[in-house]
Each structure stands twice: as structure tokens, then as C-alpha cells.
Enzyme design. Structure first.
Site, short mmCIF file in Angstrom:
data_model
loop_
_atom_site.label_atom_id
_atom_site.label_comp_id
_atom_site.label_asym_id
_atom_site.label_seq_id
_atom_site.Cartn_x
_atom_site.Cartn_y
_atom_site.Cartn_z
N ASP A 13 0.83 -1.17 0.02
CA ASP A 13 -0.06 -0.12 0.12
C ASP A 13 0.82 1.19 -0.26
O ASP A 13 2.15 0.91 0.35
CB ASP A 13 -1.08 -0.14 1.33
N LEU A 14 0.35 2.34 -0.23
CA LEU A 14 1.22 3.47 -0.18
C LEU A 14 1.15 4.34 0.67
O LEU A 14 1.63 4.57 1.68
CB LEU A 14 1.20 4.38 -1.71
N ASP A 15 -0.22 5.11 0.62
CA ASP A 15 -0.61 6.02 1.83
C ASP A 15 -0.52 5.52 3.04
O ASP A 15 -1.33 4.58 3.38
CB ASP A 15 -2.11 6.82 1.54
N THR A 21 1.30 10.38 3.41
CA THR A 21 0.40 11.17 2.53
C THR A 21 -1.09 11.07 3.14
O THR A 21 -2.07 11.56 2.81
CB THR A 21 0.34 10.39 1.15
N LYS A 49 -9.66 5.84 5.19
CA LYS A 49 -8.12 5.32 4.89
C LYS A 49 -8.45 4.07 3.98
O LYS A 49 -9.04 3.10 4.22
CB LYS A 49 -7.20 4.97 5.99
N SER A 120 -2.00 0.44 -4.31
CA SER A 120 -2.46 1.59 -3.74
C SER A 120 -3.60 2.10 -4.53
O SER A 120 -3.92 1.96 -5.84
CB SER A 120 -1.51 2.85 -4.00
N ALA A 121 -4.85 2.42 -3.71
CA ALA A 121 -5.93 2.71 -4.33
C ALA A 121 -5.93 4.22 -5.01
O ALA A 121 -6.80 4.57 -5.67
CB ALA A 121 -7.12 2.92 -3.13
N LYS A 151 -10.74 -1.45 -2.10
CA LYS A 151 -10.61 -2.14 -0.89
C LYS A 151 -11.85 -1.61 -0.14
O LYS A 151 -12.44 -0.63 0.05
CB LYS A 151 -9.35 -1.28 -0.29
N GLU A 175 -0.32 -3.03 4.74
CA GLU A 175 -1.24 -1.98 4.88
C GLU A 175 -1.20 -1.30 6.18
O GLU A 175 -0.91 -1.52 7.32
CB GLU A 175 -2.49 -2.71 4.84
N ASP A 176 -1.77 0.18 6.18
CA ASP A 176 -1.91 0.95 7.39
C ASP A 176 -3.52 0.85 7.61
O ASP A 176 -3.86 1.48 8.65
CB ASP A 176 -1.37 2.26 7.28
#
Ligand code: B16
Ligand code: MG
Length: 223
Positions: A13-15, A21, A49, A120-121, A151, A175-176
Site C-alpha cells: 500500500d502507499l498512503d 500521505t 483510509k 494503492s487505491a 478496498k 497496509e495501514d
């Protein structure tokens, strides 16, 4: 849980995993919620999120019972406005904003010949990676505009394994967000949560922060 030795790829995942971010998304959505008069809460903030741009807007409008007050065109314009405010924050980022330990972890994955993809979404993923100087680590990025469902649906994590030519069981997703952990688990991959054990209770393992994200720590949790 599968064995560490069976793992061949890592799907990021990115953010909120690679850089902060997700706090930029929060700032920009909060601004928009104030503008339309929708109430803001910690629960709404956490629930947004990992959720796609238009689904996030619907959640905010629904929180204020406002969804029927806007046409589809007006909703597009609101989402566009949020994105402009978000990108103004993103464009100030530099490689110094990569979360601690992430670059070292990516290097250790490369050194050990693991495959890497991004799930990432965010439609801004490639732009964020470029600002952080991480583009070269991610030749494989799932294009979120090709997804039927966001997601917590597993689609993005299934595609994250597919673009690497791997089976889901051979992959670990990181993932966060609770919605993201649900997606990884439903894809039949091993899930790592970064953040609160309470919020990410469904994850196969949780690390408090990215400094703890190392191959040794992952191995210790799997064997
Ligand atoms: P954009 P992730 C998600 O990214 C964010 O967590 C979520 O807050 C955001 O609304 C979504 O991307 C869409 O982002 O508006 O930039 O296309 O956590 O899946 O990396
Ligand atoms: Mg995230």
C-alpha cells in the site's frame, strides 16, 4: 499461515505505509467536509483510509445526510477540489519524507530477489513515488482505474500478485488501513499491518511503525 520460505513477493500500500500521505488525504477531506457542512469524527477519519476518492466523498456526504444535495457533476467537482488541495501538499514532499526504514526495507527485498508491486487505491500513486524518488523500486503498479471494486474488496491485491506472476499465497501485503488488511486477507495473502494493533486486529502480524518492518522481524512472526 504460510511459511516464510514460500514468500516470493511483497505488495505495498502507499498512503500511510511508504509515507505520511494519509495525513494529507485527511487534511484535504476535512477541509472539504467543513466546506459542505458534514460532521468530522475520528471514526470517519479512520474509515476513509484506503477508500477510493469517490467512495470517500460519498462517506463524508452521507455522514452529514447530504448525498442527495449534489448532482453527479457537482460531486465530481468536489472530488476534484479535494484532489487539488491534496496535490498541493504532495508536491512539497521530498525523499526525506519516506517513512523511516522503508528505503532500507525495499533495498533488502531487492538484494534478496523478492518481487515488489504497488497496490494503492490512489490515482496519484506514481506521482507520490516520483516525489519520494522511489519510482525505480516499483516497475509494477496496479492501475486503480482498472478496478471494478475498491478496498476492502481483494481485487487490487489479487492484481498485485498477478502482475508479479505470483500466486496470492506467495505474497505478503503491507497496509495501514483496516479496509486494506481485509482486502489482503480476502486475497489469500499474508497481511502485515503498520500502526495500531487495535485498529488492525485482523492482520497476520502488526508492526507499530515502519522501522520494525524488516525481513528478520517478518520471518520471526511466520516460522
Ligand atoms: P486518490 P492507499 C488511498 O491510498 C488512500 O488511503 C485514501 O485515503 C484515498 O482516498 C485513496 O487512496 C484514493 O486516492 O484520491 O489520490 O486517487 O492507502 O490505498 O495507498
Ligand atoms: Mg494506506
Amino acid at each position: 499461515m504460510v511459511k516464510f520460505a514460500d514468500i516470493k513477493g511483497f505488495i505495498f500500500d502507499l498512503d500511510g505505509v511508504i509515507a505520511d500521505t494519509s495525513s494529507f488525504h485527511t487534511t484535504a477531506w476535512h477541509q472539504l467536509a467543513d466546506k459542505v457542512g458534514a460532521p468530522w469524527s475520528q471514526e470517519l477519519e479512520d474509515g476513509l483510509k484506503g477508500i477510493s476518492r469517490m467512495d470517500s466523498l460519498e462517506m463524508i456526504l452521507n455522514a452529514g445526510g447530504l448525498s442527495n444535495n449534489y448532482t453527479d457533476e457537482e460531486k465530481q467537482a468536489l472530488a476534484e477540489e479535494k484532489n487539488t488541495n491534496y496535490l498541493a501538499l504532495v508536491d512539497q514532499m521530498t525523499p526525506a519524507d519516506i517513512f523511516p526504514g522503508v528505503k532500507e526495507f525495499l533495498e533488502s527485498l531487492e538484494d534478496n530477489h523478492y518481487k515488489i508491486s504497488l497496490a494503492s487505491a490512489s490515482k496519484n500513486g506514481p506521482r507520490v513515488l516520483a516525489k519520494l524518488g522511489l519510482t525505480d523500486y516499483f516497475p509494477n503498479v496496479v492501475d486503480p482505474s482498472t478496478l471494478m471494486k475498491g478496498k476492502p474488496d481483494p481485487e487490487i491485491y489479487i492484481k498485485g500478485a498477478e502482475i508479479l506472476g505470483l500466486k496470492p499465497e506467495e505474497c505478503i501485503g503491507i497496509e495501514d488501513a483496516a479496509a486494506g488488511i481485509e482486502a489482503i486477507n480476502a486475497a489469500n495473502e499474508t497481511s502485515i499491518g503498520i500502526g495500531s494493533k487495535q485498529l488492525l486486529s485482523e492482520a497476520d502480524m502488526v508492526f507499530a511503525n515502519t522501522e520494525e518492518l524488516t525481513l528478520d522481524n517478518i520471518k520471526a512472526n511466520m516460522n
